[in-house]
Design a protein around this motif. Sequence first.
Motif, PDB file in Angstrom:
ATOM      1  N   LEU A 189       0.826  -1.202   0.000  1.00  9.46           N
ATOM      2  CA  LEU A 189       0.000   0.000   0.000  1.00  9.46           C
ATOM      3  C   LEU A 189       0.861   1.253   0.000  1.00  9.46           C
ATOM      4  O   LEU A 189       0.549   2.233  -0.689  1.00  9.46           O
ATOM      5  CB  LEU A 189      -0.936  -0.002   1.219  1.00  9.46           C
ATOM      6  CG  LEU A 189      -1.768   1.267   1.442  1.00  9.46           C
ATOM      7  CD1 LEU A 189      -2.658   1.565   0.237  1.00  9.46           C
ATOM      8  CD2 LEU A 189      -2.609   1.126   2.708  1.00  9.46           C
ATOM      9  N   VAL A 190       1.957   1.237   0.724  1.00 11.90           N
ATOM     10  CA  VAL A 190       2.773   2.447   0.816  1.00 11.90           C
ATOM     11  C   VAL A 190       3.356   2.829  -0.536  1.00 11.90           C
ATOM     12  O   VAL A 190       3.455   4.012  -0.877  1.00 11.90           O
ATOM     13  CB  VAL A 190       3.876   2.281   1.872  1.00 11.90           C
ATOM     14  CG1 VAL A 190       4.881   1.206   1.473  1.00 11.90           C
ATOM     15  CG2 VAL A 190       4.598   3.598   2.115  1.00 11.90           C
ATOM     16  N   GLU A 191       3.743   1.842  -1.345  1.00 10.14           N
ATOM     17  CA  GLU A 191       4.325   2.148  -2.654  1.00 10.14           C
ATOM     18  C   GLU A 191       3.261   2.725  -3.589  1.00 10.14           C
ATOM     19  O   GLU A 191       3.527   3.666  -4.350  1.00 10.14           O
ATOM     20  CB  GLU A 191       4.945   0.888  -3.267  1.00 10.14           C
ATOM     21  CG  GLU A 191       6.086   0.301  -2.454  1.00 10.14           C
ATOM     22  CD  GLU A 191       7.249   1.274  -2.281  1.00 10.14           C
ATOM     23  OE1 GLU A 191       7.333   2.263  -3.045  1.00 10.14           O
ATOM     24  OE2 GLU A 191       8.072   1.050  -1.371  1.00 10.14           O
ATOM     25  N   VAL A 192       2.069   2.173  -3.540  1.00 10.44           N
ATOM     26  CA  VAL A 192       0.980   2.705  -4.367  1.00 10.44           C
ATOM     27  C   VAL A 192       0.599   4.110  -3.908  1.00 10.44           C
ATOM     28  O   VAL A 192       0.377   5.011  -4.725  1.00 10.44           O
ATOM     29  CB  VAL A 192      -0.240   1.765  -4.310  1.00 10.44           C
ATOM     30  CG1 VAL A 192      -1.416   2.362  -5.075  1.00 10.44           C
ATOM     31  CG2 VAL A 192       0.124   0.401  -4.886  1.00 10.44           C
ATOM     32  N   ALA A 193       0.540   4.317  -2.592  1.00 12.79           N
ATOM     33  CA  ALA A 193       0.215   5.641  -2.058  1.00 12.79           C
ATOM     34  C   ALA A 193       1.265   6.667  -2.455  1.00 12.79           C
ATOM     35  O   ALA A 193       0.944   7.813  -2.798  1.00 12.79           O
ATOM     36  CB  ALA A 193       0.094   5.575  -0.537  1.00 12.79           C
ATOM     37  N   ARG A 194       2.536   6.253  -2.432  1.00 15.13           N
ATOM     38  CA  ARG A 194       3.613   7.174  -2.819  1.00 15.13           C
ATOM     39  C   ARG A 194       3.522   7.512  -4.306  1.00 15.13           C
ATOM     40  O   ARG A 194       3.699   8.673  -4.709  1.00 15.13           O
ATOM     41  CB  ARG A 194       4.975   6.562  -2.500  1.00 15.13           C
ATOM     42  CG  ARG A 194       6.104   7.598  -2.519  1.00 15.13           C
ATOM     43  CD  ARG A 194       7.460   6.909  -2.490  1.00 15.13           C
ATOM     44  NE  ARG A 194       7.600   6.028  -1.352  1.00 15.13           N
ATOM     45  CZ  ARG A 194       7.939   6.447  -0.125  1.00 15.13           C
ATOM     46  NH1 ARG A 194       8.133   7.727   0.104  1.00 15.13           N
ATOM     47  NH2 ARG A 194       8.075   5.569   0.865  1.00 15.13           N
ATOM     48  N   ALA A 195       3.213   6.504  -5.131  1.00 11.52           N
ATOM     49  CA  ALA A 195       3.091   6.743  -6.574  1.00 11.52           C
ATOM     50  C   ALA A 195       1.946   7.724  -6.849  1.00 11.52           C
ATOM     51  O   ALA A 195       2.069   8.612  -7.697  1.00 11.52           O
ATOM     52  CB  ALA A 195       2.861   5.420  -7.295  1.00 11.52           C
ATOM     53  N   ALA A 196       0.825   7.559  -6.151  1.00 10.58           N
ATOM     54  CA  ALA A 196      -0.319   8.452  -6.348  1.00 10.58           C
ATOM     55  C   ALA A 196       0.024   9.870  -5.925  1.00 10.58           C
ATOM     56  O   ALA A 196      -0.296  10.844  -6.632  1.00 10.58           O
ATOM     57  CB  ALA A 196      -1.523   7.933  -5.564  1.00 10.58           C
ATOM     58  N   ALA A 197       0.678  10.017  -4.773  1.00  5.95           N
ATOM     59  CA  ALA A 197       1.011  11.348  -4.264  1.00  5.95           C
ATOM     60  C   ALA A 197       2.021  12.053  -5.169  1.00  5.95           C
ATOM     61  O   ALA A 197       1.875  13.258  -5.454  1.00  5.95           O
ATOM     62  CB  ALA A 197       1.557  11.243  -2.845  1.00  5.95           C
ATOM     63  N   ASP A 198       3.023  11.317  -5.639  1.00  2.00           N
ATOM     64  CA  ASP A 198       4.029  11.939  -6.513  1.00  2.00           C
ATOM     65  C   ASP A 198       3.408  12.362  -7.846  1.00  2.00           C
ATOM     66  O   ASP A 198       3.724  13.433  -8.383  1.00  2.00           O
ATOM     67  CB  ASP A 198       5.180  10.963  -6.758  1.00  2.00           C
ATOM     68  CG  ASP A 198       6.064  10.779  -5.525  1.00  2.00           C
ATOM     69  OD1 ASP A 198       5.953  11.610  -4.591  1.00  2.00           O
ATOM     70  OD2 ASP A 198       6.851   9.817  -5.499  1.00  2.00           O
ATOM     71  N   ALA A 199       2.511  11.542  -8.387  1.00  2.00           N
ATOM     72  CA  ALA A 199       1.834  11.908  -9.637  1.00  2.00           C
ATOM     73  C   ALA A 199       0.962  13.139  -9.425  1.00  2.00           C
ATOM     74  O   ALA A 199       0.884  14.024 -10.287  1.00  2.00           O
ATOM     75  CB  ALA A 199       0.999  10.731 -10.137  1.00  2.00           C
ATOM     76  N   ALA A 200       0.329  13.214  -8.265  1.00  2.00           N
ATOM     77  CA  ALA A 200      -0.510  14.379  -7.956  1.00  2.00           C
ATOM     78  C   ALA A 200       0.340  15.632  -7.830  1.00  2.00           C
ATOM     79  O   ALA A 200      -0.059  16.718  -8.287  1.00  2.00           O
ATOM     80  CB  ALA A 200      -1.283  14.131  -6.664  1.00  2.00           C
ATOM     81  N   ALA A 201       1.507  15.506  -7.212  1.00  2.00           N
ATOM     82  CA  ALA A 201       2.394  16.661  -7.057  1.00  2.00           C
ATOM     83  C   ALA A 201       2.854  17.182  -8.418  1.00  2.00           C
ATOM     84  O   ALA A 201       2.903  18.401  -8.649  1.00  2.00           O
ATOM     85  CB  ALA A 201       3.596  16.286  -6.187  1.00  2.00           C
ATOM     86  N   ASP A 202       3.197  16.263  -9.326  1.00  2.00           N
ATOM     87  CA  ASP A 202       3.591  16.679 -10.674  1.00  2.00           C
ATOM     88  C   ASP A 202       2.439  17.385 -11.383  1.00  2.00           C
ATOM     89  O   ASP A 202       2.618  18.418 -12.036  1.00  2.00           O
ATOM     90  CB  ASP A 202       4.032  15.456 -11.492  1.00  2.00           C
ATOM     91  CG  ASP A 202       5.365  14.883 -11.013  1.00  2.00           C
ATOM     92  OD1 ASP A 202       6.093  15.602 -10.300  1.00  2.00           O
ATOM     93  OD2 ASP A 202       5.644  13.709 -11.319  1.00  2.00           O
ATOM     94  N   ALA A 203       1.239  16.831 -11.239  1.00  2.00           N
ATOM     95  CA  ALA A 203       0.068  17.439 -11.879  1.00  2.00           C
ATOM     96  C   ALA A 203      -0.226  18.804 -11.289  1.00  2.00           C
ATOM     97  O   ALA A 203      -0.594  19.742 -12.010  1.00  2.00           O
ATOM     98  CB  ALA A 203      -1.149  16.521 -11.716  1.00  2.00           C
ATOM     99  N   LEU A 204      -0.064  18.930  -9.973  1.00  4.15           N
ATOM    100  CA  LEU A 204      -0.317  20.217  -9.319  1.00  4.15           C
ATOM    101  C   LEU A 204       0.622  21.289  -9.838  1.00  4.15           C
ATOM    102  O   LEU A 204       0.209  22.424 -10.114  1.00  4.15           O
ATOM    103  CB  LEU A 204      -0.171  20.069  -7.803  1.00  4.15           C
ATOM    104  CG  LEU A 204      -0.373  21.343  -6.986  1.00  4.15           C
ATOM    105  CD1 LEU A 204      -1.803  21.852  -7.131  1.00  4.15           C
ATOM    106  CD2 LEU A 204      -0.036  21.095  -5.516  1.00  4.15           C
TER     107      LEU A 204
END
Length: 584
Positions: free
Chosen positions: A168-183
């Motif tokens: 779960l932590v790896e998936v959560a990190r991938a989602a957060a990093d993708a969101a940061a790039d999009a932001l």
Amino acid sequence: MTQESTRVEDRPTTLDAQGVLTWARRCVEQLAEHREEINALNVFPVPDSDTGTNLLYTMRAALDRAEGEDAWIAEGGGTAGAREVAVALGRGAVHGARGNSGVILSQVLRAVGEAATFTVVDAATYRRALRTAVTLVDNALSDPVEGTIVTVLREAAAGAGRSTATSLVEVARAAADAAADALSRTTAQLSVLRNAGVVDAGGRGLLILLDTMVGVLTGETPERPDYGVPSDPGAGECVAGAGAENSDRDDAGGPAVQASTQTRYEVMYSLTHSDDARADELRSALRTLGDSVVVVGDGGAGDHARWAVHVHTDDIGPAIESALSLGRIVEIRVTDMLDPLGEGRATDHAVGTGSAGASSAAARPTGTPTRTVAAVVRPGSLAELFIDAGAAAIDPGDSGEGVIDAVLALEADECVVLPNGELSRAQIASLDEALRDMGRHALILPTASVVQGLAALAVHDASSTLSLDGFGMADAAAATRHAHLVRAEQDALTLVGRCAAGDLLGVIGHDVALIDSDPVGTVCSIVDRMLTAGGELVTLLLGDEYDEPSTETVLARLRADHPDVEVAAYSAGPGRILARVGVE
């Protein structure tokens, strides 16, 4: 729930019920910490934007609902799992959503509940929840705009989907990093953001939630760039002249249509006793009346389901009336987006209100009128409830003769009076005449009991106009059915049979509905009967005959018999009325 999360390489692969609650609590903490930053990013169309405040308010409402599940878990009397807590978060967010961004946040939380297994949230659940959230949000919006929280959410879901990790932590990190790039890219996607040199405020709030998940799982929150508003003094001027690039006051580039910045009002309300088909019908109707239309549900079923409704419009009445035939409207909130502080109303309220009102107005350079709520309620625990909620408590005494002088003595430009069943029609008429003679701007609401008064006070919004505030409060009062429990003072014949002196009489509205002898059983029977017509929240005001054990017995019975209904109890102190019941 005491289940331990499974760990692989010392990283949790799942979150149980307590883990989901921990995440929600941290989200509230982080949104509180970053509230002003998010508010500052929301630079258009009003300078005192409130996306951060709206997101925080919505997340707190979600957590308050879920904390009820937490109490149940802690007592060891239930089997609530991560899904139940997540569902409670989603429903609480829909019920308490504020602003466009808050409504979108509610759908993200709802999606977690719909995606979770009974006991845990794992990597697959998190991927599925983000995909579901994108679908729910896309279906709910009138015209999604790229470069907003919608874009950030979609990219977060895509990032989670690209990750093949089972942790779960790896998936959560991938989602957060993708969101940061999009932001970071939102600045270039909307000219209003590019001119101000800022990222989208709603997207920034969403990233905080995603980063908080990583922090809960790893103990370390990801480091992000400083998203603060640039100090360039010309940035604000660029934004002010940006025209119609963005119409959403809740997030600079919120998930709304790129429509008129001159749309005046943000109208929000909740809809119950409806269904998805009628919600779609309402969404279509609102699109003809304004923009930034969002109609989202909490995933509930039957009369307990609720939809949050949001629209920007110049036509307040039609926006509300469109839903009258489609369900039951509750919790109406209207904000003047072109005059959020009420400064333009200064001349409208320049009429003198006596020496106290004049001196008060002189002390306010903006001219914003002050407003107070006067609750007619007897001293004691009930009065303290109103005072704690921000009202002025007016003692009716034995005859109500002192109420007029007490209300007129309040130092406020505007006044909302809650009679709470303590004044006769003639006394209300006299109070109205006295207020008019003094030139006071006042409303006397038809609250027939203290439970209706408390319901009205709960939706009081001093930032809106007096008429809109009164409309919302009256609507909340009218939606609250009331009952009380008293002892018969003599033998008598009632609608449900003959009673003897000392019998307990359950009075629903103004009619005796049952006769009994057990205080606990009687108040539970009253609630049971009232809930046959539906209801989501039961408020009990219990007098001195209900000690702590009997109060707990009442709460336990009602919560067991009506698990989908919120039940709250407060001490009412001594008095002729043993118990009061409100059902909303």
